[in-house]
Design a protein around this motif. Structure first.
Motif, PDB file in Angstrom:
ATOM      1  N   PHE A 140     -22.064  11.178 -13.646  1.00  0.00           N
ATOM      2  CA  PHE A 140     -20.600  11.186 -13.740  1.00  0.00           C
ATOM      3  C   PHE A 140     -20.096  12.588 -14.078  1.00  0.00           C
ATOM      4  N   TRP A 141     -20.765  13.253 -15.030  1.00  0.00           N
ATOM      5  CA  TRP A 141     -20.335  14.600 -15.417  1.00  0.00           C
ATOM      6  C   TRP A 141     -20.515  15.573 -14.260  1.00  0.00           C
ATOM      7  N   HIS A 142     -21.655  15.508 -13.573  1.00  0.00           N
ATOM      8  CA  HIS A 142     -21.903  16.428 -12.458  1.00  0.00           C
ATOM      9  C   HIS A 142     -20.918  16.184 -11.314  1.00  0.00           C
ATOM     10  N   TYR A 143     -20.582  14.928 -11.086  1.00  0.00           N
ATOM     11  CA  TYR A 143     -19.593  14.613 -10.048  1.00  0.00           C
ATOM     12  C   TYR A 143     -18.246  15.249 -10.366  1.00  0.00           C
ATOM     13  N   ASN A 144     -17.787  15.128 -11.604  1.00  0.00           N
ATOM     14  CA  ASN A 144     -16.505  15.724 -11.989  1.00  0.00           C
ATOM     15  C   ASN A 144     -16.580  17.240 -12.055  1.00  0.00           C
ATOM     16  N   LYS A 145     -17.781  17.758 -12.370  1.00  0.00           N
ATOM     17  CA  LYS A 145     -17.961  19.207 -12.310  1.00  0.00           C
ATOM     18  C   LYS A 145     -17.757  19.695 -10.879  1.00  0.00           C
ATOM     19  N   ILE A 146     -18.306  18.949  -9.918  1.00  0.00           N
ATOM     20  CA  ILE A 146     -18.134  19.306  -8.504  1.00  0.00           C
ATOM     21  C   ILE A 146     -16.657  19.268  -8.120  1.00  0.00           C
ATOM     22  N   LEU A 147     -15.949  18.212  -8.552  1.00  0.00           N
ATOM     23  CA  LEU A 147     -14.512  18.114  -8.255  1.00  0.00           C
ATOM     24  C   LEU A 147     -13.761  19.301  -8.847  1.00  0.00           C
ATOM     25  N   PHE A 148     -14.053  19.607 -10.101  1.00  0.00           N
ATOM     26  CA  PHE A 148     -13.354  20.684 -10.811  1.00  0.00           C
ATOM     27  C   PHE A 148     -13.579  22.030 -10.126  1.00  0.00           C
ATOM     28  N   LEU A 149     -14.840  22.346  -9.856  1.00  0.00           N
ATOM     29  CA  LEU A 149     -15.143  23.632  -9.226  1.00  0.00           C
ATOM     30  C   LEU A 149     -14.664  23.675  -7.779  1.00  0.00           C
ATOM     31  N   ARG A 150     -14.692  22.507  -7.124  1.00  0.00           N
ATOM     32  CA  ARG A 150     -14.241  22.473  -5.730  1.00  0.00           C
ATOM     33  C   ARG A 150     -12.729  22.717  -5.645  1.00  0.00           C
ATOM     34  N   ILE A 151     -11.992  22.191  -6.590  1.00  0.00           N
ATOM     35  CA  ILE A 151     -10.537  22.424  -6.615  1.00  0.00           C
ATOM     36  C   ILE A 151     -10.255  23.905  -6.795  1.00  0.00           C
ATOM     37  N   LEU A 152     -10.937  24.528  -7.764  1.00  0.00           N
ATOM     38  CA  LEU A 152     -10.717  25.953  -8.016  1.00  0.00           C
ATOM     39  C   LEU A 152     -11.102  26.797  -6.810  1.00  0.00           C
ATOM     40  N   THR A 153     -12.234  26.455  -6.188  1.00  0.00           N
ATOM     41  CA  THR A 153     -12.704  27.226  -5.039  1.00  0.00           C
ATOM     42  C   THR A 153     -11.767  27.077  -3.845  1.00  0.00           C
ATOM     43  N   SER A 154     -11.337  25.855  -3.591  1.00  0.00           N
ATOM     44  CA  SER A 154     -10.439  25.634  -2.446  1.00  0.00           C
ATOM     45  C   SER A 154      -9.101  26.332  -2.641  1.00  0.00           C
ATOM     46  N   LEU A 155      -8.599  26.330  -3.873  1.00  0.00           N
ATOM     47  CA  LEU A 155      -7.353  27.044  -4.145  1.00  0.00           C
ATOM     48  C   LEU A 155      -7.530  28.551  -3.972  1.00  0.00           C
ATOM     49  N   PHE A 196      -5.571  22.806   5.319  1.00  0.00           N
ATOM     50  CA  PHE A 196      -6.806  23.577   5.139  1.00  0.00           C
ATOM     51  C   PHE A 196      -7.401  23.342   3.762  1.00  0.00           C
ATOM     52  N   ASN A 197      -6.572  23.353   2.716  1.00  0.00           N
ATOM     53  CA  ASN A 197      -7.058  23.176   1.353  1.00  0.00           C
ATOM     54  C   ASN A 197      -7.732  21.801   1.190  1.00  0.00           C
ATOM     55  N   THR A 198      -7.119  20.770   1.781  1.00  0.00           N
ATOM     56  CA  THR A 198      -7.695  19.423   1.711  1.00  0.00           C
ATOM     57  C   THR A 198      -9.037  19.355   2.442  1.00  0.00           C
ATOM     58  N   TRP A 199      -9.066  19.917   3.625  1.00  0.00           N
ATOM     59  CA  TRP A 199     -10.298  19.894   4.433  1.00  0.00           C
ATOM     60  C   TRP A 199     -11.418  20.654   3.720  1.00  0.00           C
ATOM     61  N   PHE A 200     -11.095  21.806   3.179  1.00  0.00           N
ATOM     62  CA  PHE A 200     -12.097  22.603   2.475  1.00  0.00           C
ATOM     63  C   PHE A 200     -12.605  21.865   1.238  1.00  0.00           C
ATOM     64  N   PHE A 201     -11.706  21.189   0.545  1.00  0.00           N
ATOM     65  CA  PHE A 201     -12.103  20.474  -0.665  1.00  0.00           C
ATOM     66  C   PHE A 201     -13.082  19.340  -0.359  1.00  0.00           C
ATOM     67  N   ILE A 202     -12.743  18.487   0.605  1.00  0.00           N
ATOM     68  CA  ILE A 202     -13.584  17.317   0.870  1.00  0.00           C
ATOM     69  C   ILE A 202     -14.912  17.691   1.514  1.00  0.00           C
ATOM     70  N   SER A 203     -14.989  18.888   2.122  1.00  0.00           N
ATOM     71  CA  SER A 203     -16.249  19.296   2.744  1.00  0.00           C
ATOM     72  C   SER A 203     -17.333  19.567   1.713  1.00  0.00           C
ATOM     73  N   GLY A 204     -16.962  19.719   0.447  1.00  0.00           N
ATOM     74  CA  GLY A 204     -17.943  19.973  -0.597  1.00  0.00           C
ATOM     75  C   GLY A 204     -18.311  18.752  -1.407  1.00  0.00           C
ATOM     76  N   ILE A 205     -17.810  17.588  -1.025  1.00  0.00           N
ATOM     77  CA  ILE A 205     -18.124  16.355  -1.752  1.00  0.00           C
ATOM     78  C   ILE A 205     -19.477  15.822  -1.278  1.00  0.00           C
ATOM     79  N   PRO A 206     -20.404  15.565  -2.195  1.00  0.00           N
ATOM     80  CA  PRO A 206     -21.732  15.086  -1.779  1.00  0.00           C
ATOM     81  C   PRO A 206     -21.653  13.717  -1.110  1.00  0.00           C
ATOM     82  N   LYS A 207     -22.598  13.470  -0.208  1.00  0.00           N
ATOM     83  CA  LYS A 207     -22.608  12.207   0.526  1.00  0.00           C
ATOM     84  C   LYS A 207     -23.084  11.048  -0.346  1.00  0.00           C
ATOM     85  N   THR A 208     -24.024  11.328  -1.241  1.00  0.00           N
ATOM     86  CA  THR A 208     -24.525  10.308  -2.158  1.00  0.00           C
ATOM     87  C   THR A 208     -24.385  10.809  -3.587  1.00  0.00           C
TER      88      THR A 208
END
Length: 631
Positions: A140-155, A196-208
């Motif tokens: 759960f923590w790693h998943y939210n870490k990915i979301l957090f860093l992905r938001i910053l990176t996409s922005l 673009f920001n949405t597409w870039f963000f979801i491209s970094g979400i793990p499949k499993t």
């Protein structure tokens, strides 16, 4: 490090699109609606449908994201996935029909506040949707870490892309004299941040997500940022708040209302900090993190008590509003969080899940924020009016009846029929409540107090305004109540605030003049400059040579004209008093001056005045300048 090839990037982008097609479709619809509004807003008489489409499509991005992630995580088949997406679509469509339309309501803010609550709930749902029914806290923590860093990176990527493309457009304009459409910059921003920001963000979400639980490596930079930036700031704010707590205890002063907002902000900052450093407490040499995480909630609890005292005083004095209700609920949530972790619990999923549940519960029902705040303010209004004998047996006494033949202009044989029955403070309280109801809830609960149909009068009066402009219903309701629609101050008051304005008119009489220029300014600011315009390559400037004498100068390179606003202000006060007036004739708000070279007429739409009892100045000025250049 080997950089990814263009083929790899294209395939990765394609996979993301195929994985989250409805989220990307929602982003595209939202972007198209936003760009359309940007391009043709001035030509649209009703922008609400397009705004609502944009907002609902924007909400569809995280909503369909949740549906996709949940379905994939539970291994749903095609039919189950389709049913889940259809359900999400139905909910979004139903939400669209709860949003306002200019033809169906006078009040527009409340549905959008409810929309904001739904948006918060869905984004909280994003943070834990893959781990519903799972005990994988590390995953759960790693998943939210990915979301957090992905938001910053996409922005970051989106920001650099927008800046680069915008500079390219500027270069084309400056170097090749290519005329760049002014709205193109905003269109570009909407496309990049929305699509673009949405597409870039979801491209970094793990499949499993099952593999995340086994990861034992944690970003060092995140720990450094949390430990050496967020944590010191948190301690500083806690010291300040505890210092304030000591002050009010020592001096026995009641806490200021703003402290409740500060406590909420500091509490959220602390919880976020602890969430970011949570797994590092399991590493060798970081035992202090676990100890601090538990101690923090003991430190926070006394501040939560101060929050309840502060907000309780405001509720007792002024009743429940939407803001106060939300602060109260956040106080309850903080109490639950403190109690949960003070008991030694460590499940960090409790934080977003509990907040999502509360934000959902307060968005509807008899107990919800909108119902409770409306009842509270209506009951306060009822009590004040009944004590003043203005409301008796559920009806307004001495109601001001507007002559039907004069509508849409308001005219009556006698106004202010109940003036003087309330003290200035109670009168001002009534106005505050009426303003609040107008801004958030409307006047459905008090319609039955009146003998005439105030809503139909408000709709007729709206004919005097542009279609996109909402008429202030609270003015009509309060004046029909027999009370002046203004704040009252006694003669020894240190401050006045009132406004003169003319009836709006879409037709302007320009006979005898060649040019017309509109202005809308705030002359109480420090700068002397007001506005400027050009006529036949001659620059005209409006400015104040000396604000103390309220003189407005119209100047060009060959001539100047002085417009004596001070005399006009004194004439208005002498004729109409220091009161709000909304239906003055244009002749009362006009000045005419001329020289050998210029003829000028100024027609004011509005003049706002404020200041001391014997020293008033203009805080707002709007109107038109009519100009004729003499041969």
């Amino acid at each position: 490090m080997k950089l990814p090839s263009l083929t790899y990037l294209a395939q990765h982008a394609k996979q993301s699109l195929l994985r989250f097609p409805l989220s990307m479709l929602s982003a595209l619809i939202a972007v198209c609606a936003g760009i359309y509004l940007t391009e043709v807003e001035k030509e649209i008489t009703n922008v609400f449908p397009f705004v609502n489409i944009m907002l609902c499509a924007g909400l569809g991005i995280p909503f369909y994201f949740c549906a996709t992630v949940f379905a994939n995580n539970k291994d749903f088949g095609f039919k189950a996935k389709t049913a889940l997406n259809i359900l999400a679509t139905i909910i979004i469509v139903l939400l669209y029909f709860t949003l306002p339309n200019i033809d169906s309501t006078q009040n527009t803010s409340l549905p959008y506040i409810r929309y904001a609550l739904y948006n918060i709930t869905i984004h909280l749902l994003v943070s834990f949707i893959p781990f519903i029914g799972s005990d994988d806290l590390n995953g759960f923590w790693h998943y939210n870490k990915i979301l957090f860093l992905r938001i910053l990176t996409s922005l970051l990527y989106s920001g650099f892309l927008y800046a680069g493309l915008s500079l390219a457009l500027v270069a084309l304009h400056l170097l090749f004299d290519i005329d760049i459409h002014e709205e193109l910059y905003l269109d570009l921003f909407i496309f990049i941040i929305g699509f673009f920001n949405t597409w870039f963000f979801i491209s970094g979400i793990p499949k499993t997500f099952s593999d995340l639980e086994g990861i034992k490596e944690y970003p060092k930079g995140l720990k450094v940022f949390s430990q050496f930036v967020l944590l010191p700031l948190l301690i500083l704010y806690l010291v300040i708040l505890y210092g304030y707590a000591g002050k009010i205890t020592f001096l026995w002063n009641w806490p200021k209302g703003i402290v409740s907002y500060l406590i909420v902000c500091v509490s959220v900052l602390g919880i976020l900090t602890l969430l970011l450093i949570h797994p590092y407490g399991n590493l060798q040499g970081n035992a202090w993190i676990k100890k601090f995480s538990r101690i923090y909630y003991f430190i926070l609890f006394p501040l939560v008590v101060i929050l309840f005292v502060a907000i309780g005083m405001r509720l007792s004095d002024y009743g429940i509003t939407i803001n106060r209700y939300i602060i109260l609920v956040l106080g309850v949530w903080l109490t639950l969080v403190c109690a949960y972790f003070m008991m030694g619990k460590t499940n960090i999923k409790f934080i977003p899940i509990s907040l999502a549940i509360l934000s959902t519960l307060i968005s509807f029902g008899y107990w919800g924020v909108f119902s409770v705040s409306e009842r509270s303010q209506v009951n306060r209004l009822k009590q004040v009016l009944e004590n003043g004998k203005i409301l008796q047996s559920g009806k307004i006494q001495n109601e001001v009846i507007w002559l039907k033949d004069s509508l849409p202009t308001l005219f009556t044989k006698k106004e202010d029929t109940n003036e003087g029955l309330l003290s200035d403070s109670l009168h001002n309280e009534v106005k505050s409540i009426m303003d609040y109801l107008d801004s958030h809830h409307g006047f459905t609960p008090i319609r039955g107090w009146y003998g005439q149909d105030i809503d139909s009068i408000a709709k007729l009066k709206s004919l005097l305004h542009p279609k996109w402009s909402r008429v202030s219903e609270d003015e009509i309701y309060m004046r029909s109540m027999g009370l002046k629609y203004q704040y009252l101050y006694s003669n020894n008051s240190t401050h006045y605030y009132f406004n003169y304005s003319v009836l709006p008119n879409n037709v302007t009489f320009v006979h005898g003049y060649d040019y017309m220029f509109s202005f809308n300014e705030n002359p109480n600011y420090e700068e002397m400059y007001v506005d400027s315009f050009s006529v036949d390559s001659i620059l005209f400037t409006l400015h104040y040579p000396n604000k103390s004498d309220n003189q407005l100068m119209l100047v060009n390179r060959n001539d100047s004209i002085r417009l004596n606003l001070g005399d006009l202000m004194n004439a208005l006060i002498s004729k109409h008093g220091k009161e709000y007036k909304y239906d003055l004739p244009v002749s009362d708000m006009s000045l005419i001056e001329s020289t050998n070279k210029l003829a000028v007429k100024m027609e004011l739409n509005s003049m706002g005045l404020s200041g001391n009892y014997d020293s008033l100045s203009m805080h707002h000025l709007s109107g038109k300048i009519f100009l004729r250049i003499k041969n």
